[in-house]
Design a protein around this motif. Sequence first.
Motif, short mmCIF file in Angstrom:
data_model
loop_
_atom_site.label_atom_id
_atom_site.label_comp_id
_atom_site.label_asym_id
_atom_site.label_seq_id
_atom_site.Cartn_x
_atom_site.Cartn_y
_atom_site.Cartn_z
N LEU A 46 30.79 49.96 21.12
CA LEU A 46 31.73 50.91 20.51
C LEU A 46 31.56 50.93 19.00
O LEU A 46 31.54 51.99 18.37
CB LEU A 46 33.17 50.53 20.88
N ALA A 47 31.44 49.72 18.42
CA ALA A 47 31.28 49.65 16.97
C ALA A 47 29.95 50.27 16.55
O ALA A 47 29.89 51.04 15.57
CB ALA A 47 31.34 48.19 16.52
N LEU A 48 28.91 49.97 17.29
CA LEU A 48 27.59 50.52 16.96
C LEU A 48 27.63 52.04 17.01
O LEU A 48 27.14 52.73 16.11
CB LEU A 48 26.53 49.99 17.93
N SER A 49 28.22 52.57 18.08
CA SER A 49 28.26 54.02 18.24
C SER A 49 29.10 54.67 17.15
O SER A 49 28.77 55.76 16.66
CB SER A 49 28.84 54.39 19.60
N THR A 50 30.21 54.02 16.79
CA THR A 50 31.07 54.59 15.75
C THR A 50 30.31 54.68 14.43
O THR A 50 30.38 55.70 13.72
CB THR A 50 32.32 53.73 15.55
N ALA A 51 29.58 53.61 14.11
CA ALA A 51 28.82 53.61 12.87
C ALA A 51 27.83 54.77 12.88
O ALA A 51 27.67 55.50 11.90
CB ALA A 51 28.08 52.29 12.71
N LYS A 52 27.20 54.95 14.04
CA LYS A 52 26.21 56.02 14.17
C LYS A 52 26.89 57.37 14.00
O LYS A 52 26.40 58.25 13.28
CB LYS A 52 25.62 55.93 15.57
N ASP A 54 40.35 64.52 20.46
CA ASP A 54 39.37 65.20 21.30
C ASP A 54 38.02 65.28 20.61
O ASP A 54 36.98 65.06 21.22
CB ASP A 54 39.87 66.60 21.66
N ALA A 55 38.09 65.60 19.32
CA ALA A 55 36.84 65.71 18.58
C ALA A 55 36.13 64.36 18.55
O ALA A 55 34.90 64.28 18.56
CB ALA A 55 37.12 66.18 17.16
N LEU A 56 36.92 63.31 18.54
CA LEU A 56 36.34 61.97 18.48
C LEU A 56 35.67 61.60 19.81
O LEU A 56 34.58 61.04 19.83
CB LEU A 56 37.44 60.96 18.14
N ALA A 99 32.15 69.44 13.60
CA ALA A 99 31.47 68.84 12.46
C ALA A 99 32.23 67.62 11.97
O ALA A 99 31.63 66.65 11.53
CB ALA A 99 31.33 69.87 11.37
N ASP A 100 33.54 67.64 12.06
CA ASP A 100 34.33 66.49 11.63
C ASP A 100 34.89 65.76 12.84
O ASP A 100 35.89 66.18 13.41
CB ASP A 100 35.48 66.96 10.73
N PRO A 101 34.24 64.67 13.23
CA PRO A 101 34.68 63.98 14.44
C PRO A 101 36.06 63.35 14.28
O PRO A 101 36.65 62.93 15.26
CB PRO A 101 33.60 62.92 14.65
N LEU A 102 36.56 63.27 13.04
CA LEU A 102 37.85 62.62 12.84
C LEU A 102 38.99 63.61 12.78
O LEU A 102 40.12 63.26 12.43
CB LEU A 102 37.81 61.78 11.56
N ALA A 103 38.72 64.87 13.12
CA ALA A 103 39.77 65.87 13.03
C ALA A 103 40.84 65.62 14.07
O ALA A 103 42.03 65.76 13.80
CB ALA A 103 39.17 67.26 13.19
N LEU A 113 31.77 60.77 19.99
CA LEU A 113 31.24 59.53 20.57
C LEU A 113 30.27 59.87 21.70
O LEU A 113 29.25 59.22 21.88
CB LEU A 113 32.39 58.66 21.07
N GLY A 114 30.62 60.90 22.47
CA GLY A 114 29.74 61.33 23.54
C GLY A 114 28.39 61.73 23.00
O GLY A 114 27.35 61.42 23.58
N SER A 115 28.41 62.40 21.85
CA SER A 115 27.15 62.90 21.31
C SER A 115 26.25 61.79 20.80
O SER A 115 25.05 61.96 20.68
CB SER A 115 27.42 63.91 20.20
N VAL A 116 26.83 60.61 20.48
CA VAL A 116 25.95 59.50 20.09
C VAL A 116 25.75 58.54 21.26
O VAL A 116 25.27 57.43 21.08
CB VAL A 116 26.50 58.73 18.87
N GLY A 117 26.15 58.95 22.44
CA GLY A 117 25.81 58.16 23.62
C GLY A 117 26.89 57.20 24.07
O GLY A 117 26.62 56.25 24.77
N TYR A 118 28.13 57.43 23.68
CA TYR A 118 29.20 56.55 24.13
C TYR A 118 30.27 57.39 24.80
O TYR A 118 30.94 58.20 24.15
CB TYR A 118 29.79 55.81 22.93
#
Lengths: 453, 331
Positions: free
Chosen positions: B78-84, B34-36, B27-31, B40-45
């Motif tokens: 990368l920036a677009l995906s991160t924002a997403k 690995d979570a990150l 739930a927290d991609p910034l933990a 990123l994979g889950s938003v297509g990156y």
Amino acid sequence: MQHTLEQFFRALRAADVKVSPAEAIDASRAVAVTGYGDRTLFRDALCSTLAKSADEVDRFEGVFDSFFSRDAVAMPPRSASDQGEPSAEDMAATESSPLAQAVLQGDNARIQQSMEEAAARAGVADIRLSTQRSRLTRRLLEEMGLEEIERIIANARRMPNGEGQGLADRLDEARRNLFTEAQQYVARQHDLYAAGSARELREERLARKQLNADGGVDPVDYQLMQALVKKMAKRLATKYARRRRAAQKGHLDVRKTLRRSMAHGGIPFQVEWKVKKIDKPSIVAICDVSKSVAAAAQFLLTFLYSLNEVVDRMDAFAFSGRLISVNDVLDDNAVEGAIFKVLQEIGFQQTDYGRSLQDFAEQHLESLDRRTTVIFLGDGRSNFADPRLDIMRQIHDRSRAVIWLNPEPESYWGQGDSVMNRYARFCHVAKQCGTIEQLERIIEDVLRSYVPH
Amino acid sequence: MAQSGFQRSISKDRILTTSSPAAANAADPLASVDALVEGLGSVGYIASRRIATALFMAVKLEKPILVEGSAGVGKTELALSTAKLLGLPLIRMQCYEGLDESKALYEWKYGKQLLYTQILKDRMGEALADAPDMDAAMDRLHGMGDLFFSEPFLEPRPLMKALREEAGCVLLIDEVDKSDEAFEAFLLEVLSAYQVSVPELGVIKAKTSPLVFLTSNNVRDLGDALKRRCLHLHIPLPEAALEERIVAARVPGIEAKLTRELVAFVQTLRTLDLRKSPSISETVDWARALVLLHADSLAPEVVRDTLNVILKFEQDIGAVEPQVVELLHKR
């Protein structure tokens, strides 16, 4: 650990990765977030805070690998005859030296630890030059307690009936191994911390070397010279890229007009126009590649090449008997290739300055204007042909500045077939430029004060 | 190596990471890093660990991140995906030569200012009518407060907008190397302190620091001052295995065999001395073209016909065309 990081930064600086205090702080903060548990994470975190270009990333990885790999002391195993625990007598005889005991027990971890402690005391990490290696190896061994081992060996050999002989031989062998280990340790430290200072030294020496001396530049130093010259050329280019002229364009600057009109109750009776900074200086560089400057030609062409890389509007010419435009060659090739091609095409022939100037006048004189700076690179030796001072005067009159960089010292100008002193009259700056150091000085001082704006 | 892909395409090793402890707080991609990667994979990156680490550090240290790499390796993506991923608004600023602060930071709303002056003039007489003398009138005038240069008349441009996003945002400063050096210097204050000085208003500081991405194609060297303020991330061209994953992810319905063949061919092309080596976006475009042409394997004629999709220079096409058959056999 902070100390280890500091050492690591030092090693990085030695490898020419710039680590400023601010970056060091960032790196420490990054490490505080990641911790030391995960090696890749630790490396990547440090890398993203410290290395600032693809090139630096490569160097960073090299340094990281050699710095954070603890190469354990690998003392060769004792010979088959005395496998097993050392005898009680041996241990008793070596009681005064923990190092000797560690060696006899084959305790590599302890030897390693003692070596690192000794290295810290001996200041091995402060190594600057490769010539310091043997002295530091000696100091390292002394700090580790080699003297005590030597004393034990001597005592053992003096024992009656040769009963200490076995021990002495074993210790003697161990001592030799220790010596090799210490040597390797110091060599590694040298690679880590002193690689950079050796380069600095080479750069310094190279900067002062006469580039038109016999043989020109050592192939070894060649890349270094390119880097230095490139730095210089870039400095020169930025000097010229200073905004010099502000031209008025036909656009109304609404913002300024309104602000000004405030004083008159919003009635804009003083109109402000957008001022656009126009800055299109151009450089015309003409390089002599004839026989008489053969040795310096490489240096001059390297400069020409670097200049071409950093200046947007530049026309480059090379000449010896005749003059040709070399823009395409410089644009399409890497530096060595470009120099080779230029020399192949036109290099090493009889110089004819008059003829070449005439060629230049025909091809390019028209396009010189008051924004153009003309840079001549050459020795001004014209083989007694007509120097065509009239063309030189025209170039002088049409362009903003004429700069002549001559690899020969000023005292030679006008000697023999040199017409340099006569050309110099039509130059805003004419200077000797035989070493990189001189080039640097010219760019620093001379251009600033002499070139009319 | 930064790539994008749809979630469904993500292969085995991703499923493996799902079972790692990091997935527990997906739930927290910034933990964690690995979570990150996961997020990123889950938003297509599809990000490498190195990319994810750099991003992770950027968030934790609140520093801008400078992304370099050749065109088409996925810097902007990368920036677009991160924002997403973080659910933050993305504010994008494209740099170009001549970009200045009135376009990047703020502008005054001149029309409204003019109207305001008109109103002011009309009201002025009224307000000052009962002032006994000039001094009193001036005093009153000063007391009225100057609204002329104030927030309501401010037209925020991308940088200002990013600083005023209460909940933070992702700020993408695209192709910063295309801007002038003067503009680069101007960026320094924004990047290091997340604040800007507007002469008329004072300092405007971000409540939540935006996550800043700068991208660069190395058109010119950036200044040390700028580099020092940023984390650095260089995205190289991907290796074959990774590139296959990307193609498979980006071009739905492509056959595995064709993917393998075309990636191998592109990888061979990159070893040649070309003016512009094909990068990931070209590979993906080519794969799309081949799917449209219903090609199921790489035949020399098909390659020749579609070479202009991956090679962007006439000379490059001219150099590669005669050796297509040879190159196809090489792999």
